[in-house]
Scaffold this motif. Structure first.
Motif, PDB file in Angstrom:
ATOM      1  N   TYR A  76       0.838  -1.204   0.000  1.00 43.85           N
ATOM      2  CA  TYR A  76       0.000   0.000   0.000  1.00 43.85           C
ATOM      3  C   TYR A  76       0.873   1.253   0.000  1.00 43.85           C
ATOM      4  O   TYR A  76       0.591   2.223  -0.721  1.00 43.85           O
ATOM      5  CB  TYR A  76      -0.922  -0.005   1.220  1.00 43.85           C
ATOM      6  CG  TYR A  76      -1.952   1.102   1.184  1.00 43.85           C
ATOM      7  CD1 TYR A  76      -3.193   0.889   0.574  1.00 43.85           C
ATOM      8  CD2 TYR A  76      -1.690   2.352   1.735  1.00 43.85           C
ATOM      9  CE1 TYR A  76      -4.143   1.892   0.523  1.00 43.85           C
ATOM     10  CE2 TYR A  76      -2.637   3.372   1.693  1.00 43.85           C
ATOM     11  CZ  TYR A  76      -3.860   3.139   1.076  1.00 43.85           C
ATOM     12  OH  TYR A  76      -4.788   4.155   1.012  1.00 43.85           O
ATOM     13  N   LEU A  77       1.923   1.219   0.794  1.00 43.98           N
ATOM     14  CA  LEU A  77       2.843   2.349   0.855  1.00 43.98           C
ATOM     15  C   LEU A  77       3.522   2.562  -0.494  1.00 43.98           C
ATOM     16  O   LEU A  77       3.676   3.695  -0.970  1.00 43.98           O
ATOM     17  CB  LEU A  77       3.897   2.107   1.940  1.00 43.98           C
ATOM     18  CG  LEU A  77       4.985   3.181   2.104  1.00 43.98           C
ATOM     19  CD1 LEU A  77       4.356   4.519   2.465  1.00 43.98           C
ATOM     20  CD2 LEU A  77       5.983   2.752   3.174  1.00 43.98           C
ATOM     21  N   ARG A  78       3.895   1.469  -1.159  1.00 38.88           N
ATOM     22  CA  ARG A  78       4.551   1.545  -2.471  1.00 38.88           C
ATOM     23  C   ARG A  78       3.605   2.087  -3.533  1.00 38.88           C
ATOM     24  O   ARG A  78       4.000   2.935  -4.359  1.00 38.88           O
ATOM     25  CB  ARG A  78       5.029   0.152  -2.868  1.00 38.88           C
ATOM     26  CG  ARG A  78       5.719   0.057  -4.228  1.00 38.88           C
ATOM     27  CD  ARG A  78       5.773  -1.381  -4.699  1.00 38.88           C
ATOM     28  NE  ARG A  78       4.403  -1.913  -4.910  1.00 38.88           N
ATOM     29  CZ  ARG A  78       4.144  -3.204  -5.052  1.00 38.88           C
ATOM     30  NH1 ARG A  78       5.100  -4.108  -4.979  1.00 38.88           N
ATOM     31  NH2 ARG A  78       2.887  -3.594  -5.241  1.00 38.88           N
ATOM     32  N   ASP A  79       2.364   1.623  -3.516  1.00 39.37           N
ATOM     33  CA  ASP A  79       1.418   2.001  -4.566  1.00 39.37           C
ATOM     34  C   ASP A  79       0.784   3.368  -4.375  1.00 39.37           C
ATOM     35  O   ASP A  79       0.414   4.028  -5.358  1.00 39.37           O
ATOM     36  CB  ASP A  79       0.301   0.949  -4.662  1.00 39.37           C
ATOM     37  CG  ASP A  79       0.829  -0.419  -5.053  1.00 39.37           C
ATOM     38  OD1 ASP A  79       1.923  -0.482  -5.647  1.00 39.37           O
ATOM     39  OD2 ASP A  79       0.152  -1.431  -4.742  1.00 39.37           O
ATOM     40  N   HIS A  80       0.653   3.816  -3.122  1.00 40.15           N
ATOM     41  CA  HIS A  80      -0.044   5.071  -2.866  1.00 40.15           C
ATOM     42  C   HIS A  80       0.861   6.180  -2.326  1.00 40.15           C
ATOM     43  O   HIS A  80       0.449   7.336  -2.276  1.00 40.15           O
ATOM     44  CB  HIS A  80      -1.204   4.843  -1.886  1.00 40.15           C
ATOM     45  CG  HIS A  80      -2.267   3.936  -2.407  1.00 40.15           C
ATOM     46  ND1 HIS A  80      -2.149   2.555  -2.347  1.00 40.15           N
ATOM     47  CD2 HIS A  80      -3.457   4.193  -3.005  1.00 40.15           C
ATOM     48  CE1 HIS A  80      -3.235   2.008  -2.876  1.00 40.15           C
ATOM     49  NE2 HIS A  80      -4.039   2.974  -3.297  1.00 40.15           N
ATOM     50  N   GLY A  81       2.046   5.823  -1.906  1.00 41.74           N
ATOM     51  CA  GLY A  81       2.963   6.827  -1.387  1.00 41.74           C
ATOM     52  C   GLY A  81       2.591   7.314   0.005  1.00 41.74           C
ATOM     53  O   GLY A  81       3.205   8.243   0.530  1.00 41.74           O
ATOM     54  N   VAL A  82       1.603   6.718   0.589  1.00 44.78           N
ATOM     55  CA  VAL A  82       1.138   7.075   1.939  1.00 44.78           C
ATOM     56  C   VAL A  82       1.028   5.797   2.770  1.00 44.78           C
ATOM     57  O   VAL A  82       0.508   4.791   2.282  1.00 44.78           O
ATOM     58  CB  VAL A  82      -0.245   7.778   1.893  1.00 44.78           C
ATOM     59  CG1 VAL A  82      -0.686   8.121   3.309  1.00 44.78           C
ATOM     60  CG2 VAL A  82      -0.178   9.020   1.034  1.00 44.78           C
ATOM     61  N   ALA A  83       1.515   5.853   3.984  1.00 45.55           N
ATOM     62  CA  ALA A  83       1.463   4.669   4.840  1.00 45.55           C
ATOM     63  C   ALA A  83       0.074   4.501   5.455  1.00 45.55           C
ATOM     64  O   ALA A  83      -0.591   5.498   5.756  1.00 45.55           O
ATOM     65  CB  ALA A  83       2.504   4.776   5.948  1.00 45.55           C
ATOM     66  N   PRO A  84      -0.387   3.270   5.620  1.00 46.75           N
ATOM     67  CA  PRO A  84      -1.657   3.028   6.315  1.00 46.75           C
ATOM     68  C   PRO A  84      -1.599   3.572   7.735  1.00 46.75           C
ATOM     69  O   PRO A  84      -0.511   3.778   8.300  1.00 46.75           O
ATOM     70  CB  PRO A  84      -1.777   1.497   6.305  1.00 46.75           C
ATOM     71  CG  PRO A  84      -0.971   1.059   5.126  1.00 46.75           C
ATOM     72  CD  PRO A  84       0.185   2.014   5.086  1.00 46.75           C
ATOM     73  N   VAL A  85      -2.757   3.777   8.333  1.00 46.78           N
ATOM     74  CA  VAL A  85      -2.830   4.354   9.677  1.00 46.78           C
ATOM     75  C   VAL A  85      -2.163   3.449  10.715  1.00 46.78           C
ATOM     76  O   VAL A  85      -1.401   3.904  11.558  1.00 46.78           O
ATOM     77  CB  VAL A  85      -4.296   4.613  10.072  1.00 46.78           C
ATOM     78  CG1 VAL A  85      -4.376   5.165  11.504  1.00 46.78           C
ATOM     79  CG2 VAL A  85      -4.953   5.570   9.088  1.00 46.78           C
ATOM     80  N   PHE A  86      -2.445   2.142  10.632  1.00 48.23           N
ATOM     81  CA  PHE A  86      -1.892   1.194  11.597  1.00 48.23           C
ATOM     82  C   PHE A  86      -0.942   0.219  10.909  1.00 48.23           C
ATOM     83  O   PHE A  86      -1.044  -0.034   9.704  1.00 48.23           O
ATOM     84  CB  PHE A  86      -3.014   0.411  12.286  1.00 48.23           C
ATOM     85  CG  PHE A  86      -3.913   1.263  13.136  1.00 48.23           C
ATOM     86  CD1 PHE A  86      -3.520   1.666  14.402  1.00 48.23           C
ATOM     87  CD2 PHE A  86      -5.154   1.671  12.652  1.00 48.23           C
ATOM     88  CE1 PHE A  86      -4.355   2.450  15.187  1.00 48.23           C
ATOM     89  CE2 PHE A  86      -5.990   2.456  13.425  1.00 48.23           C
ATOM     90  CZ  PHE A  86      -5.591   2.850  14.691  1.00 48.23           C
TER      91      PHE A  86
END
Length: 304
Positions: free
Chosen positions: A234-244
């Motif tokens: 998710y971090l790789r694809d969206h550039g934003v880390a998940p909340v948890f």
């Protein structure tokens, strides 16, 4: 896995220790301490037998793995464990109130007839039942690697807590009613059972054994991914880390069967499980109330 192992071993070990403790305490109270050694002999043999069952189970599972069928065995174990865990909670809720009287009554019979073998067999079966259930549940939460659960900190901690709680209970320090105590621990066991049920359905869908009307009802990866790999993707694809963190997701998945992208069938099964449990509890309570009311009603005699 460790938290699941802790809860399961705590519950199973405590149940066995409470029953054995009730037996030995009663024998001391009626001045028949000489029979205590036979009770502990049966309990000790049951522990050894439980280890043997664990080894046998592992051998069988390894055999299935060699045939390439271990996945189907895992799924079967999950479903059966969900049923057994639920049954265990209901059984203890039903018998926790009268378990002391029932056990003492059986001991009276053995003492009256001098049936030493009966005492050994009784304590053996009581402890063996808990041991076999533990082995089966360990197989479910570890996907067949029973040794991993037995060697982890969860199982050891669960047993240690069970020993402490039973000791305090029989010393009179802990005055929590058994029925209330088992209700609280039973609630956690029911959550584990629901998680195993959903995980079994998820594995069936992954193998395309059953289909899905809606494979992903929602996606909570942005909030709580169910695995560190999902977090990284998710971090790789969206550039934003998940909340948890994905570690939290792994913990919740192992304990309660959490899924960040559940299918419609998983959601229905999860909710349906709790509906069934609720209906069973309601039905049982209604039956108890009806029986109690009937017992209190005055008996009227027909006038001839």
């Amino acid at each position: 896995m460790e938290v699941q192992a802790l809860l399961i071993t705590f519950r199973e070990a405590l149940e066995a220790l409470l029953i054995v403790g009730i037996i030995t305490s009663y024998l001391k109270r009626v001045d028949h301490r000489e029979y205590t050694k036979y009770v502990w002999l049966g309990a000790g043999l049951a522990v050894l037998a439980s280890v043997g069952v664990a080894i046998l189970f592992q051998v069988v599972f390894t055999g299935f793995a060699a045939m390439g069928s271990e996945t189907y065995l895992k799924i079967g174990i999950m479903f059966v464990s969900a049923v057994l865990l639920t049954q265990m909670v209901f059984w203890m809720a039903e018998h926790s109130r009268n378990i002391k009287e029932s056990v003492e009554g059986k001991m009276d019979q053995f003492i009256t007839t001098g049936n030493v073998i009966g005492m050994v067999v009784h304590s053996f079966l009581v402890v063996l039942r808990e041991g076999v259930e533990t082995v089966f549940f360990f197989a479910a939460i570890t996907h067949g690697n029973i040794g991993a659960a037995m060697q982890g900190w969860g199982a050891a901690t669960g047993i240690a807590i069970a020993v402490i709680v039973s000791y305090l209970f029989f010393k009179g320090t802990m005055r929590i009613p058994l029925k209330t105590f088992f209700k609280v621990t039973g609630a956690f066991i029911v959550l584990i059972a629901a998680g195993l049920l959903v995980q079994g359905i998820s594995m069936l869908q992954d193998l395309n054994i059953i289909g899905s009307v809606m494979p992903h009802v929602y996606d909570l990866t942005w909030l709580l991914p169910e695995h560190p790999i999902d977090y990284e993707h998710y971090l790789r694809d969206h550039g934003v880390a998940p909340v948890f963190s994905g570690e939290v997701g792994v913990f919740l998945k192992a304990l309660f069967g959490y899924s960040s992208m559940p299918s419609l069938e998983e959601i229905i099964a999860y909710i349906g499980y709790f509906v069934v449990v609720y209906l069973l509890v309601t039905s049982r309570n209604a039956t108890k109330t009806k029986t109690a009311v009937q017992a209190l009603e005055p008996k009227t005699k027909k006038v001839m």
